[in-house]
Design a protein around this motif. Structure first.
Motif, short mmCIF file in Angstrom:
data_model
loop_
_atom_site.label_atom_id
_atom_site.label_comp_id
_atom_site.label_asym_id
_atom_site.label_seq_id
_atom_site.Cartn_x
_atom_site.Cartn_y
_atom_site.Cartn_z
N ASN A 2 29.66 -16.15 -20.02
CA ASN A 2 28.73 -15.51 -20.95
C ASN A 2 27.96 -14.40 -20.23
OD1 ASN A 2 26.27 -16.52 -19.77
ND2 ASN A 2 26.56 -18.45 -20.85
N VAL A 3 27.20 -13.65 -20.98
CA VAL A 3 26.50 -12.49 -20.42
C VAL A 3 25.49 -12.89 -19.34
CG1 VAL A 3 24.66 -12.38 -22.19
CG2 VAL A 3 25.44 -10.27 -21.05
N PHE A 4 24.89 -14.05 -19.47
CA PHE A 4 23.90 -14.49 -18.49
C PHE A 4 24.56 -14.77 -17.13
CE2 PHE A 4 22.46 -16.04 -22.71
CZ PHE A 4 21.49 -15.08 -22.91
N GLU A 5 25.73 -15.40 -17.17
CA GLU A 5 26.47 -15.67 -15.93
C GLU A 5 26.92 -14.36 -15.28
OE1 GLU A 5 28.42 -19.94 -17.32
OE2 GLU A 5 29.35 -18.05 -17.95
N ALA A 6 27.36 -13.43 -16.08
CA ALA A 6 27.80 -12.12 -15.57
C ALA A 6 26.64 -11.38 -14.90
CB ALA A 6 28.39 -11.29 -16.71
N LEU A 7 25.48 -11.40 -15.53
CA LEU A 7 24.31 -10.72 -14.97
C LEU A 7 23.85 -11.39 -13.68
CD1 LEU A 7 22.36 -10.10 -18.30
CD2 LEU A 7 23.48 -8.37 -16.89
N ARG A 8 23.87 -12.71 -13.66
CA ARG A 8 23.42 -13.45 -12.47
C ARG A 8 24.26 -13.14 -11.23
NH1 ARG A 8 22.43 -17.92 -16.03
NH2 ARG A 8 20.20 -18.19 -16.26
N ALA A 9 25.54 -12.88 -11.42
CA ALA A 9 26.41 -12.56 -10.28
C ALA A 9 25.90 -11.30 -9.57
CB ALA A 9 27.85 -12.38 -10.75
N SER A 10 25.53 -10.29 -10.34
CA SER A 10 24.97 -9.07 -9.74
C SER A 10 23.58 -9.34 -9.18
CB SER A 10 24.92 -7.94 -10.76
OG SER A 10 24.28 -6.80 -10.20
N GLU A 41 24.60 -0.88 -6.31
CA GLU A 41 24.56 -2.15 -7.06
C GLU A 41 23.51 -2.08 -8.16
OE1 GLU A 41 25.67 -5.77 -8.34
OE2 GLU A 41 26.65 -4.75 -6.66
N LEU A 42 22.33 -1.60 -7.83
CA LEU A 42 21.26 -1.50 -8.82
C LEU A 42 21.64 -0.54 -9.94
CD1 LEU A 42 18.18 -1.44 -6.43
CD2 LEU A 42 18.79 -3.28 -8.02
N PHE A 43 22.26 0.58 -9.59
CA PHE A 43 22.65 1.56 -10.61
C PHE A 43 23.72 1.00 -11.54
CE2 PHE A 43 25.44 5.02 -12.04
CZ PHE A 43 24.53 5.75 -12.79
N ALA A 44 24.80 0.46 -10.98
CA ALA A 44 25.89 -0.08 -11.80
C ALA A 44 25.38 -1.20 -12.70
CB ALA A 44 27.02 -0.59 -10.89
N HIS A 45 24.55 -2.05 -12.15
CA HIS A 45 24.00 -3.18 -12.91
C HIS A 45 23.10 -2.68 -14.04
CE1 HIS A 45 22.32 -7.15 -13.72
NE2 HIS A 45 21.13 -6.60 -13.67
N ASP A 50 21.62 -2.32 -19.40
CA ASP A 50 20.91 -1.62 -20.48
C ASP A 50 21.78 -1.51 -21.71
OD1 ASP A 50 18.81 -1.35 -18.70
OD2 ASP A 50 18.98 0.83 -18.50
N ARG A 51 23.03 -1.11 -21.52
CA ARG A 51 23.94 -0.87 -22.65
C ARG A 51 24.40 -2.14 -23.34
NH1 ARG A 51 27.43 3.93 -19.77
NH2 ARG A 51 25.78 5.47 -19.93
N TYR A 52 24.69 -3.19 -22.55
CA TYR A 52 25.33 -4.37 -23.13
C TYR A 52 24.50 -5.64 -23.07
CZ TYR A 52 29.12 -1.17 -23.48
OH TYR A 52 29.88 -0.07 -23.81
N PHE A 53 23.22 -5.48 -22.82
CA PHE A 53 22.30 -6.62 -22.92
C PHE A 53 21.03 -6.18 -23.63
CE2 PHE A 53 19.07 -9.56 -21.01
CZ PHE A 53 19.52 -10.72 -21.63
N TYR A 54 20.35 -5.18 -23.07
CA TYR A 54 19.06 -4.80 -23.63
C TYR A 54 19.15 -4.00 -24.94
CZ TYR A 54 16.69 -6.93 -19.77
OH TYR A 54 16.22 -7.86 -18.90
N ILE A 55 20.10 -3.10 -25.06
CA ILE A 55 20.19 -2.35 -26.32
C ILE A 55 20.54 -3.27 -27.49
CG2 ILE A 55 21.50 -0.56 -27.56
CD1 ILE A 55 21.28 1.15 -25.00
N PRO A 56 21.51 -4.19 -27.34
CA PRO A 56 21.74 -5.12 -28.46
C PRO A 56 20.50 -5.96 -28.79
CG PRO A 56 23.60 -5.16 -26.96
CD PRO A 56 22.53 -4.35 -26.30
N LEU A 57 19.74 -6.36 -27.76
CA LEU A 57 18.52 -7.14 -28.02
C LEU A 57 17.46 -6.28 -28.70
CD1 LEU A 57 18.14 -9.22 -24.74
CD2 LEU A 57 18.71 -10.08 -27.02
N GLN A 135 31.98 -6.73 -22.08
CA GLN A 135 31.59 -5.31 -22.12
C GLN A 135 30.75 -4.94 -20.90
OE1 GLN A 135 29.95 -5.81 -26.15
NE2 GLN A 135 31.13 -3.99 -26.69
N TYR A 136 29.81 -5.82 -20.55
CA TYR A 136 28.97 -5.59 -19.38
C TYR A 136 29.83 -5.46 -18.13
CZ TYR A 136 26.31 -6.75 -15.22
OH TYR A 136 25.81 -6.74 -13.94
#
Length: 152
Positions: A2-10, A41-45, A50-57, A135-136
């Motif tokens: 899920n998106v949370f697991e994907a974000l945590r890896a970064s 890393e910070l830029f790619a993340h 922003d595009r696939y977590f925060y904008i949908p929220l 997507q992220y």
């Protein structure tokens, strides 16, 4: 995944790189390499997040406030990265700025993982969480520097 697991890896990579960076000194190859890796890393993340977590929220009333706060912190991180880029690596203020960046990154990640993710988990459906993760990851990989190995 899920998106949370994907974000945590970064997030884990960001923590490790920022902690190592503040242990460096002077204008060393190690400092330059770690800064370059962290910056990428910070830029790619951030772009992908922003595009696939925060904008949908942001499209939901309940997600608007957490999104505004997180995007504000992303901006603060960008400003510190810019300051570091413009400061000579052997300047004594460089390490002070790097420590401030490290603290902000750690604060931001903790806030996301222990607050934002729980709120977002209530807003997003299970299928959205999976779709956003895909997507992220695709966007993240697009901006993640491929020649990372050539730096070592």
């Amino acid at each position: 995944m899920n998106v949370f697991e994907a974000l945590r890896a970064s997030h884990d990579i960001q923590r490790e790189l920022s902690e190592k960076l503040v242990q460096t000194s002077g204008d060393s190859a190690e400092r330059r390499e770690l800064f370059d890796l962290l910056k990428n890393e910070l830029f790619a993340h951030a772009v992908a997040e922003d595009r696939y977590f925060y904008i949908p929220l942001m499209m939901t009333d309940s997600g608007l406030n957490i999104t505004r706060h997180a995007l504000s912190e992303h901006h603060e991180i960008d400003e510190l990265l810019e300051q570091l880029t413009e400061t000579e690596f052997n300047n004594p203020s460089w390490l002070a700025i790097a420590k401030k960046l490290c603290e902000l990154v750690h604060h931001h990640l903790k806030e996301e993982e222990h607050g934002f993710f729980q709120q977002a988990g209530k807003i997003l459906s299970e299928s959205e969480k999976t779709s956003l993760a895909q997507q992220y990851l695709a966007e993240y990989k697009k901006y993640k520097r491929a020649d990372k190995e050539s730096l070592t």
